[in-house]
Motif scaffolding. Sequence first.
Motif, PDB file in Angstrom:
ATOM      1  N   ILE A   1      32.965  57.146  35.865  1.00  0.00           N
ATOM      2  CA  ILE A   1      33.473  56.234  34.844  1.00  0.00           C
ATOM      3  C   ILE A   1      34.552  56.966  34.058  1.00  0.00           C
ATOM      4  N   GLY A   2      35.672  56.295  33.837  1.00  0.00           N
ATOM      5  CA  GLY A   2      36.757  56.883  33.069  1.00  0.00           C
ATOM      6  C   GLY A   2      37.646  55.797  32.498  1.00  0.00           C
ATOM      7  N   THR A   3      38.725  56.216  31.883  1.00  0.00           N
ATOM      8  CA  THR A   3      39.692  55.257  31.342  1.00  0.00           C
ATOM      9  C   THR A   3      41.016  55.433  32.066  1.00  0.00           C
ATOM     10  N   VAL A   4      41.793  54.367  32.094  1.00  0.00           N
ATOM     11  CA  VAL A   4      43.099  54.379  32.758  1.00  0.00           C
ATOM     12  C   VAL A   4      44.113  53.651  31.882  1.00  0.00           C
ATOM     13  N   SER A   5      45.350  53.723  32.289  1.00  0.00           N
ATOM     14  CA  SER A   5      46.417  53.001  31.596  1.00  0.00           C
ATOM     15  C   SER A   5      46.321  51.506  31.918  1.00  0.00           C
ATOM     16  N   PHE A   6      47.023  50.725  31.132  1.00  0.00           N
ATOM     17  CA  PHE A   6      47.083  49.283  31.355  1.00  0.00           C
ATOM     18  C   PHE A   6      47.637  48.985  32.750  1.00  0.00           C
ATOM     19  N   ALA A   7      48.695  49.668  33.137  1.00  0.00           N
ATOM     20  CA  ALA A   7      49.320  49.421  34.446  1.00  0.00           C
ATOM     21  C   ALA A   7      48.343  49.703  35.586  1.00  0.00           C
ATOM     22  N   GLU A   8      47.604  50.796  35.490  1.00  0.00           N
ATOM     23  CA  GLU A   8      46.658  51.134  36.549  1.00  0.00           C
ATOM     24  C   GLU A   8      45.498  50.134  36.583  1.00  0.00           C
ATOM     25  N   TYR A   9      45.063  49.694  35.421  1.00  0.00           N
ATOM     26  CA  TYR A   9      44.007  48.686  35.346  1.00  0.00           C
ATOM     27  C   TYR A   9      44.463  47.382  36.006  1.00  0.00           C
ATOM     28  N   LEU A  10      45.675  46.938  35.664  1.00  0.00           N
ATOM     29  CA  LEU A  10      46.206  45.695  36.245  1.00  0.00           C
ATOM     30  C   LEU A  10      46.349  45.792  37.760  1.00  0.00           C
ATOM     31  N   ALA A  11      46.811  46.936  38.243  1.00  0.00           N
ATOM     32  CA  ALA A  11      46.967  47.121  39.694  1.00  0.00           C
ATOM     33  C   ALA A  11      45.615  47.003  40.393  1.00  0.00           C
ATOM     34  N   ALA A  12      44.580  47.578  39.804  1.00  0.00           N
ATOM     35  CA  ALA A  12      43.247  47.483  40.396  1.00  0.00           C
ATOM     36  C   ALA A  12      42.721  46.055  40.316  1.00  0.00           C
ATOM     37  N   TYR A  13      42.946  45.392  39.184  1.00  0.00           N
ATOM     38  CA  TYR A  13      42.512  44.009  39.014  1.00  0.00           C
ATOM     39  C   TYR A  13      43.200  43.103  40.033  1.00  0.00           C
ATOM     40  N   ALA A  14      44.466  43.331  40.269  1.00  0.00           N
ATOM     41  CA  ALA A  14      45.226  42.512  41.221  1.00  0.00           C
ATOM     42  C   ALA A  14      44.685  42.648  42.644  1.00  0.00           C
ATOM     43  N   GLY A  15      43.947  43.715  42.912  1.00  0.00           N
ATOM     44  CA  GLY A  15      43.377  43.938  44.238  1.00  0.00           C
ATOM     45  C   GLY A  15      42.120  43.129  44.516  1.00  0.00           C
TER      46      GLY A  15
ATOM     47  N   LYS B   1      40.660  39.940  45.379  1.00  0.00           N
ATOM     48  CA  LYS B   1      41.175  38.677  45.932  1.00  0.00           C
ATOM     49  C   LYS B   1      40.306  37.474  45.617  1.00  0.00           C
ATOM     50  N   LYS B   2      39.050  37.695  45.192  1.00  0.00           N
ATOM     51  CA  LYS B   2      38.139  36.589  44.920  1.00  0.00           C
ATOM     52  C   LYS B   2      38.693  35.649  43.854  1.00  0.00           C
ATOM     53  N   PHE B   3      39.385  36.190  42.869  1.00  0.00           N
ATOM     54  CA  PHE B   3      39.902  35.374  41.774  1.00  0.00           C
ATOM     55  C   PHE B   3      41.418  35.221  41.836  1.00  0.00           C
ATOM     56  N   ALA B   4      41.979  35.263  43.023  1.00  0.00           N
ATOM     57  CA  ALA B   4      43.432  35.209  43.187  1.00  0.00           C
ATOM     58  C   ALA B   4      44.042  33.968  42.525  1.00  0.00           C
ATOM     59  N   HIS B   5      43.334  32.848  42.553  1.00  0.00           N
ATOM     60  CA  HIS B   5      43.859  31.605  41.960  1.00  0.00           C
ATOM     61  C   HIS B   5      43.935  31.673  40.428  1.00  0.00           C
ATOM     62  N   LEU B   6      43.212  32.592  39.820  1.00  0.00           N
ATOM     63  CA  LEU B   6      43.216  32.732  38.360  1.00  0.00           C
ATOM     64  C   LEU B   6      44.072  33.907  37.870  1.00  0.00           C
ATOM     65  N   GLN B   7      44.429  34.783  38.773  1.00  0.00           N
ATOM     66  CA  GLN B   7      45.025  36.055  38.375  1.00  0.00           C
ATOM     67  C   GLN B   7      46.308  35.943  37.565  1.00  0.00           C
ATOM     68  N   LYS B   8      47.203  35.051  37.930  1.00  0.00           N
ATOM     69  CA  LYS B   8      48.465  34.946  37.187  1.00  0.00           C
ATOM     70  C   LYS B   8      48.218  34.647  35.712  1.00  0.00           C
ATOM     71  N   GLY B   9      47.362  33.684  35.432  1.00  0.00           N
ATOM     72  CA  GLY B   9      47.060  33.327  34.050  1.00  0.00           C
ATOM     73  C   GLY B   9      46.344  34.440  33.307  1.00  0.00           C
ATOM     74  N   VAL B  10      45.393  35.073  33.970  1.00  0.00           N
ATOM     75  CA  VAL B  10      44.649  36.167  33.336  1.00  0.00           C
ATOM     76  C   VAL B  10      45.577  37.342  33.061  1.00  0.00           C
ATOM     77  N   ILE B  11      46.419  37.684  34.012  1.00  0.00           N
ATOM     78  CA  ILE B  11      47.356  38.806  33.823  1.00  0.00           C
ATOM     79  C   ILE B  11      48.342  38.492  32.693  1.00  0.00           C
ATOM     80  N   ARG B  12      48.795  37.270  32.621  1.00  0.00           N
ATOM     81  CA  ARG B  12      49.704  36.876  31.533  1.00  0.00           C
ATOM     82  C   ARG B  12      49.005  37.030  30.170  1.00  0.00           C
ATOM     83  N   ARG B  13      47.756  36.561  30.090  1.00  0.00           N
ATOM     84  CA  ARG B  13      46.977  36.667  28.854  1.00  0.00           C
ATOM     85  C   ARG B  13      46.717  38.129  28.497  1.00  0.00           C
ATOM     86  N   MET B  14      46.364  38.928  29.492  1.00  0.00           N
ATOM     87  CA  MET B  14      46.104  40.353  29.250  1.00  0.00           C
ATOM     88  C   MET B  14      47.372  41.070  28.799  1.00  0.00           C
ATOM     89  N   THR B  15      48.493  40.722  29.385  1.00  0.00           N
ATOM     90  CA  THR B  15      49.766  41.360  29.023  1.00  0.00           C
ATOM     91  C   THR B  15      50.125  41.040  27.580  1.00  0.00           C
TER      92      THR B  15
END
Length: 175
Positions: free
Chosen positions: A28-42, A44-58
């Motif tokens: 368990i550790g911490t990462v930057s926002f960019a690294e977190y987003l890259a992992a989240y984008a991987g 695929k189960k929630f691919a249909h929601l990802q654009k909105g979630v990434i926009r909200r997170m950004t």
Amino acid sequence: DPDNYWQGWQGDARRNRSRFLHKGGYEIGTVSFAEYLAAYAGVKKFAHLQKGVIRRMTKKHERFGADITYYVARDSQSGQIVSGLACLDLPAVNQSIHHNAFQLPEIKKSFVATALVDQWFRHCISRQIKFLNFGIYFTPGASPKSWQGFSRFKGQFGVHTIRFPKALSRIVFKR
């Protein structure tokens, strides 16, 4: 009780915390926002929601970036990020909010999600944050039913549900 915060947890949460502490397999550790987003984008189960979630997170990161912690669990052998949890600390109101979470489908039956929540608890204790806000919680009669499993997971951590009445909305046409 900062030394025994997990004593109020139920069933699987207590067992999975113990498994993580004794068995390991993940770091368990911490990462930057960019690294977190890259992992989240991987995930695929929630691919249909990802654009909105990434926009909200950004947007939240742009506004509260210094107060958001991005926790991840990495496979100890491969170094691959397999799960993540983002939490927004609001020290002025003594609260930390569950902002986002993800997990690769192949580790669904593991103890990693519990280990991330455990890290969140320890972080809040170290910062003297008293209230951990797990966010939206499924209640009978509510929808979508897809929230039931996630809410069951949240419910293991000694949560207290606070019901908010539906907001009164009125549409007014100006003449």
